[in-house]
Design a protein around this motif. Structure first.
Motif, short mmCIF file in Angstrom:
data_model
loop_
_atom_site.label_atom_id
_atom_site.label_comp_id
_atom_site.label_asym_id
_atom_site.label_seq_id
_atom_site.Cartn_x
_atom_site.Cartn_y
_atom_site.Cartn_z
N UNK A 58 0.84 -1.21 0.00
CA UNK A 58 0.00 0.00 0.00
C UNK A 58 0.87 1.25 0.00
N UNK A 59 1.93 1.25 0.80
CA UNK A 59 2.84 2.39 0.84
C UNK A 59 3.48 2.63 -0.52
N UNK A 60 3.94 1.56 -1.16
CA UNK A 60 4.61 1.70 -2.46
C UNK A 60 3.63 2.18 -3.52
N UNK A 61 2.42 1.60 -3.55
CA UNK A 61 1.43 2.00 -4.54
C UNK A 61 1.04 3.46 -4.36
N UNK A 62 0.85 3.89 -3.10
CA UNK A 62 0.49 5.28 -2.84
C UNK A 62 1.61 6.24 -3.23
N UNK A 64 4.20 5.62 -5.50
CA UNK A 64 4.57 5.55 -6.92
C UNK A 64 3.39 5.64 -7.88
N UNK A 65 2.17 5.57 -7.34
CA UNK A 65 0.96 5.61 -8.17
C UNK A 65 1.01 4.53 -9.26
N UNK A 66 1.42 3.35 -8.86
CA UNK A 66 1.52 2.23 -9.79
C UNK A 66 1.21 0.94 -9.05
N UNK A 67 0.49 0.04 -9.74
CA UNK A 67 0.15 -1.25 -9.13
C UNK A 67 1.17 -2.32 -9.51
N UNK A 68 2.27 -1.91 -10.15
CA UNK A 68 3.28 -2.88 -10.55
C UNK A 68 3.86 -3.60 -9.34
N UNK A 69 4.06 -2.88 -8.24
CA UNK A 69 4.61 -3.51 -7.04
C UNK A 69 3.65 -4.56 -6.47
N UNK A 70 2.34 -4.27 -6.52
CA UNK A 70 1.35 -5.23 -6.02
C UNK A 70 1.38 -6.50 -6.87
N UNK A 71 1.50 -6.33 -8.18
CA UNK A 71 1.57 -7.50 -9.06
C UNK A 71 2.84 -8.31 -8.79
N UNK A 72 3.97 -7.62 -8.60
CA UNK A 72 5.23 -8.31 -8.31
C UNK A 72 5.14 -9.08 -7.01
N UNK A 73 4.54 -8.47 -5.97
CA UNK A 73 4.40 -9.14 -4.67
C UNK A 73 3.50 -10.37 -4.79
N UNK A 74 2.41 -10.26 -5.53
CA UNK A 74 1.48 -11.38 -5.67
C UNK A 74 2.13 -12.55 -6.41
#
Length: 215
Positions: A58-62, A64-74
């Motif tokens: 959540x911190x990274x997405x907020x 960087x305004x990108x969901x790439x980190x969420x996809x990488x984590x998943x």
């Protein structure tokens, strides 16, 4: 992968004395120390791991305004979990509290077999995959947290140190693959963006003079 393979070969060769000795040191602590360590160990259980990973994403997405980190984590979490559980089925190593005299179990009996530690594998895979999105202090704190997750699995009596090392090997391998994939993806996106924004005269060949010197 070298770390995982070396751990797997050690387990296949039979019980290792250093593994059992280190397990006893980390697991059979004095009651006074256990009273202090036990509350902290809950931070490194499934609920704590999920909370730390979600807060980090959540911190990274907020930021960087990108969901790439969420996809990488998943992807990292899923791949590490699958590989760790396949290895569990193949190794079929009993939990230390099931076979070691004096082993202290400080949680409910765990499901599945002991080798490798899937908690360590998943946590380290996710945090390694998120390293490019984190400042160095936060990245170092994340890797330290993954190390403490491994320690807690031995302290709670559900894994040997070799299980934790094997889980760490899987986590680093999966996280490393995700890092390489992210790097390739970002480089390709950067090249595409540079090509898209290049001046028209730089991208379109200019017509030269004709064979008779005419334009």
């Amino acid at each position: 992968m070298v770390l995982f393979c070396a751990s797997a070969l050690s387990v296949k060769a039979g019980p290792t004395s250093w593994d059992a000795r280190l397990f006893r040191i980390l697991n059979q602590v004095p009651p006074a120390a256990a009273s202090v360590l036990m509350p902290w160990s809950h931070l490194f259980g499934p609920a704590g791991i999920i909370a730390v990973v979600l807060l980090t994403v959540v911190y990274i997405v907020a930021r960087n305004h990108s969901v790439l980190s969420a996809a990488a984590a998943a992807v990292a979490a899923g791949a590490a979990w699958v590989l760790a559980n396949v290895a569990k089925v193949i190794a079929d190593r009993p939990r230390p509290y099931q076979v070691m005299a004096g082993a202290v179990l400080r949680q409910q009996p765990a499901h599945g077999t002991s080798f490798p530690s899937s908690h360590t594998a998943v946590t380290l895979a996710v945090l390694v995959a998120l390293v490019p999105f984190l400042a160095r202090p936060l990245a170092a704190a994340g890797i330290a947290y993954a190390g403490l997750v491994g320690w807690s699995r031995v302290y709670l009596g559900v894994h040997y140190p070799l299980d934790v090392l094997a889980g760490a090997g899987i986590g680093m391998a999966v996280g490393g693959v995700i890092l390489l994939a992210l790097q390739a993806l970002l480089c390709r996106a950067g090249r595409a963006a540079n090509g898209h924004h290049a001046p028209a005269d730089a991208r379109t060949p200019q017509a030269g003079p004709g064979p008779n010197g005419e334009p």
